[in-house]
Design an enzyme around this catalytic site. Structure first.
Site, PDB file in Angstrom:
ATOM      1  N   TYR A  12     -14.295   9.729  -7.269  1.00  0.00           N
ATOM      2  CA  TYR A  12     -13.994   9.852  -8.630  1.00  0.00           C
ATOM      3  C   TYR A  12     -14.552   9.966  -9.611  1.00  0.00           C
ATOM      4  CZ  TYR A  12      -8.952   6.971  -9.025  1.00  0.00           C
ATOM      5  OH  TYR A  12      -7.043   7.338  -8.779  1.00  0.00           O
ATOM      6  N   GLY A  18      -9.033   0.959  -9.486  1.00  0.00           N
ATOM      7  CA  GLY A  18      -8.576  -0.616  -9.116  1.00  0.00           C
ATOM      8  C   GLY A  18      -9.231  -0.925  -8.074  1.00  0.00           C
ATOM      9  N   ASP A  53      -8.302  -3.719  -5.914  1.00  0.00           N
ATOM     10  CA  ASP A  53      -7.763  -3.332  -4.906  1.00  0.00           C
ATOM     11  C   ASP A  53      -8.055  -1.686  -4.230  1.00  0.00           C
ATOM     12  OD1 ASP A  53      -6.276  -2.174  -7.298  1.00  0.00           O
ATOM     13  OD2 ASP A  53      -4.216  -2.702  -6.202  1.00  0.00           O
ATOM     14  N   ARG A  54      -7.322  -1.263  -4.636  1.00  0.00           N
ATOM     15  CA  ARG A  54      -7.497   0.616  -3.755  1.00  0.00           C
ATOM     16  C   ARG A  54      -8.676   0.188  -2.708  1.00  0.00           C
ATOM     17  NH1 ARG A  54      -6.621   4.669  -7.824  1.00  0.00           N
ATOM     18  NH2 ARG A  54      -5.534   6.172  -6.130  1.00  0.00           N
ATOM     19  N   THR A  80       3.098  -2.978  -6.565  1.00  0.00           N
ATOM     20  CA  THR A  80       4.351  -2.944  -6.957  1.00  0.00           C
ATOM     21  C   THR A  80       4.140  -1.369  -8.112  1.00  0.00           C
ATOM     22  OG1 THR A  80       3.688  -5.458  -8.364  1.00  0.00           O
ATOM     23  CG2 THR A  80       4.357  -3.655 -10.116  1.00  0.00           C
ATOM     24  N   THR A 101      28.105   0.448  -3.492  1.00  0.00           N
ATOM     25  CA  THR A 101      27.561   0.486  -4.636  1.00  0.00           C
ATOM     26  C   THR A 101      25.989  -0.205  -3.874  1.00  0.00           C
ATOM     27  OG1 THR A 101      28.832   0.846  -6.467  1.00  0.00           O
ATOM     28  CG2 THR A 101      27.018   0.119  -6.868  1.00  0.00           C
TER      29      THR A 101
END
Length: 258
Positions: free
Chosen positions: A100, A107, A109-110, A132, A184
């Site tokens: 990166y 993050g 988590d990644r 999320t 719907t």
């Protein structure tokens, strides 16, 4: 035993490992209002109900994308097991080179998911986390974390649709019986679920082409992965406990041999 905890924006997942066996995993809502004392009590009681004494754990590790939750959780874990809890962050040994622009932006988590995927599959590989946010991460055969893509998770999209319209209801996130619908609720489900499937297939296809990784396996984790895995060719492997395995591996890499 090792206590592993991953704090996400919506849920916190906890696991207890005995050697190479994940004995139990528990999911609770992430809540920044919980104090150290509350967390200590909840963790001990939740594992006790599953038949495990978490206080016998020899160590613990936590990853978090919710800063206000990190310290209370780490302290609660330390109180329970009587040892300092590792917190995933810059400087920890992961076995990966982070390519990166600013590695500190990635993050926890990644990174943990990538490490977890490498315990189950050979690189190169692509990891999709359907939480999320929906995240896509790529690791090459040199154990380099190349980067990824972040898009709004389906829960965010669903809630925005409900909040920003006057008459559209909240719906259960399941696959509707067909594409073209005459009510719907199923029309909303089709829009949400099939849009995400289309997104995954488009992004995965272009990642493989751009990076010349046509044979790279795609591993999916996160709350909706189990719902979607049988409805798209983009997902090749479903790993519900990927993050917990990643945390266990990182713990072992950063703990002296006992």
């Amino acid at each position: 035993m090792i206590l592993t905890v991953d704090i996400g924006n919506t849920h916190t997942v906890m696991g207890l490992f005995d050697g190479e066996k994940l004995c139990v995993s528990i999911r609770i809502a992430s809540d920044a209002k919980r104090t150290e004392d509350e967390l200590e009590y909840y963790i001990e009681e939740l594992f006790a109900k599953k038949g495990f004494d978490v206080t016998s754990a020899e160590g613990g590790i936590v990853s978090s994308v919710v800063p206000n939750c990190t310290k209370p959780m780490a302290k609660a874990m330390e109180h329970l097991i009587g040892k300092k809890t590792l917190v995933v962050g810059p400087g920890m040994k992961t076995g990966l080179s982070i390519l990166y622009d600013d590695p500190k932006e990635v993050g926890a988590d990644r990174i943990v998911n990538a490490v977890g995927a490498l315990t189950r599959h050979k690189a190169p590989l692509i990891i999709i986390d359907l939480g999320t946010a929906t995240t896509y991460c790529v690791v090459n055969e040199k154990m380099q974390y190349l980067g990824g893509i972040i898009s709004p998770g389906i829960g965010i999209s669903s809630e925005a649709l409900f909040q920003r319209t006057a008459k559209l209801p909240r719906v259960e996130l399941t696959i509707p019986p067909k594409f073209l619908n005459t009510n719907t609720v199923d029309a909303i489900r089709a829009g949400l679920m099939f849009s995400l499937i289309g997104e995954m297939e488009y992004i995965v296809g272009h990642l493989k082409e751009e990076l010349s990784m046509e044979d790279a396996p795609v591993i999916a984790t996160g709350g909706l992965a189990n719902v979607l895995k049988d409805h798209t060719k983009a997902i090749e492997y479903y790993e519900p406990d990927l993050t917990l395995w990643g945390l266990k591996t990182i713990y072992e890499k950063n703990t002296p041999l006992r």
